[in-house]
Design an enzyme around this catalytic site. Structure first.
Site, PDB file in Angstrom:
ATOM      1  N   ARG A 158     100.573  32.092 -17.046  1.00  0.00           N
ATOM      2  CA  ARG A 158      99.620  31.975 -18.153  1.00  0.00           C
ATOM      3  C   ARG A 158      98.209  32.212 -17.646  1.00  0.00           C
ATOM      4  NH1 ARG A 158      97.396  27.349 -18.987  1.00  0.00           N
ATOM      5  NH2 ARG A 158      99.289  26.123 -18.628  1.00  0.00           N
ATOM      6  N   TYR A 160      89.120  44.761 -41.242  1.00  0.00           N
ATOM      7  CA  TYR A 160      90.576  44.683 -41.301  1.00  0.00           C
ATOM      8  C   TYR A 160      91.015  43.407 -42.011  1.00  0.00           C
ATOM      9  CZ  TYR A 160      95.307  43.785 -39.557  1.00  0.00           C
ATOM     10  OH  TYR A 160      96.636  43.470 -39.454  1.00  0.00           O
ATOM     11  N   ASP A 179      84.817  45.862 -32.678  1.00  0.00           N
ATOM     12  CA  ASP A 179      86.225  46.241 -32.747  1.00  0.00           C
ATOM     13  C   ASP A 179      86.287  47.756 -32.579  1.00  0.00           C
ATOM     14  OD1 ASP A 179      88.803  47.014 -33.497  1.00  0.00           O
ATOM     15  OD2 ASP A 179      89.009  45.428 -34.980  1.00  0.00           O
ATOM     16  N   LYS A 208      97.808  49.717 -31.222  1.00  0.00           N
ATOM     17  CA  LYS A 208      97.539  51.003 -31.858  1.00  0.00           C
ATOM     18  C   LYS A 208      97.433  52.113 -30.802  1.00  0.00           C
ATOM     19  CE  LYS A 208      97.233  48.447 -35.617  1.00  0.00           C
ATOM     20  NZ  LYS A 208      97.097  47.060 -35.195  1.00  0.00           N
TER      21      LYS A 208
END
Length: 378
Positions: free
Chosen positions: A46, A98, A170, A195
């Site tokens: 982690r 978004y 973004d 993406k």
């Protein structure tokens, strides 16, 4: 080093122990220590994993940043960035954002006292007017999803610095191949790496890159504390996808430009949204701050009947959410990606029920145009 070369040779990606050309998948949760606190840089996956670390280093190199961080999704990345702030803090965000970003800000993070205002960040006066005494950051999505509005990153970043605010961008649609927000003055850049960075519809991931050691320390603390990290298998897939980002983005854009020309001339298409069009609002800014216009196109058709006909007849465009992969995708934002935004807000933004968004893949553009031709009809 040129952009496409950097994607291959930006960092050393091999394995010095075996000579393997690619980074191994370190499928481990923990690491043996020689003594208490005496380890080889890794304690628990982690906190850090060698495969993820290679990806994070590459992400920082590609964005010309100080440090990179990989998360389990784009929304996990956005949420982690917002956790840099405290209850009572205020963030200014692009209005045409978004749907997932809108949802997490207005229905999740607001529960913890993080305040927000959505404004048209293409209008600097609106941005200025929205800054409050407790404002800590300006969050830009450019080009926006789905109307492809273009915000001047350098101008907003300059305003943010004057008010001692962070600028967050973004960069999902443009990618680091076409646009470099940190170079333009931003402090934090993030991606839904699901993406274009991944590019093959086979991984869900998020990337954040920061421009300072302090932000790196703060974000690593959040990442380690909340644990939304990207696993080693997905990190490896993302590293693999990045190697072809340059050639893919060039093909994506070439195809998109051909399709834009086709759509502009079709009688059933009322309006085309694409930053590469000279008449598109913000075209000159996009031309100045990016080296390409990308491959996302939105267009309004003349009726619900045309929309339904198109969706039912396309063969090479897959009806699906997401974007940025090698295959072409088609969606209806009002019913899919932006369904979480209230109808009245969608209407105010200009996201009509007949708006269609396509993510142009790397198929032959003549086949894609032929497909749209038969699906739209005369």
């Amino acid at each position: 080093m040129k952009a496409k070369t950097k994607l291959i040779h930006g960092i050393h990606l091999g394995d010095p122990l075996t000579g393997a050309v690619t980074v191994p998948i370190y499928q481990t949760s923990t690491y043996r220590q020689e003594g208490i606190g005496n380890h080889k840089g890794y304690e628990y996956s982690r906190t850090g994993n060698p495969t993820r670390a290679a990806l994070e280093e590459m992400a920082a190199v590609l964005e010309n940043g100080h440090a990179g961080f990989a998360f389990g999704s784009g929304m996990a990345a956005i949420t982690a960035v917002m956790m840099l702030f405290s209850a009572g803090d205020h963030v200014v965000l692009t209005d045409d954002v978004y749907g997932g970003t809108y949802r997490v800000m207005s229905k999740v993070l607001n529960r913890f006292g993080l305040q927000h205002t959505f404004v048209d960040t293409t209008n600097l006066d609106e941005v200025k007017a929205s800054i409050q005494p407790n404002t800590k950051a300006i969050y830009i999505e450019t080009p926006t999803n789905p109307l492809l509005k273009v915000t001047d990153i350098a101008v907003v970043a300059k305003l943010a610095k004057e008010h001692n605010l962070l600028t967050i961008v973004d960069n999902t649609f443009m990618t680091s191949y076409f646009q470099q927000p940190l170079t333009l003055g931003a402090d934090i850049v993030l991606h839904s790496a699901t993406k274009y960075l991944g590019g093959h519809s086979d991984v869900v991931a998020g990337i954040v890159v920061v421009n300072s050691e302090q932000l790196a320390q703060d974000l690593h603390f959040v990442q380690n504390s909340t644990g939304g990290v990207l696993g080693p298998q997905d990190s490896w897939l993302l590293l693999r996808g990045l190697k072809t980002l340059g050639v893919r983005m060039q093909e994506h854009e070439m195809n998109a430009q051909a399709i834009v020309r086709f759509l502009q001339q079709h009688p059933k298409v009322k309006k085309v949204f694409y930053p590469g069009l000279a008449e598109h609002p913000g075209h000159e800014i996009a031309q100045r701050q990016a080296s390409g216009f990308g491959a996302i196109i939105s267009f309004d058709v003349d009726s619900e009947e045309t929309l339904q006909q198109l969706m039912g007849k396309v063969k090479y465009f897959t009806l699906a959410e997401s974007l940025g992969a090698v295959e072409s995708l088609i969606s209806v934002p009002s019913k899919m990606t932006h369904a979480s935004i209230p109808a009245e807000r969608r209407a105010a933004l200009g996201i009509t029920d007949t708006l269609i968004r396509i993510s142009v893949g790397i198929e032959d553009h003549e086949d894609l145009i032929e497909d749209l031709t038969q699906a739209l009809g005369e």
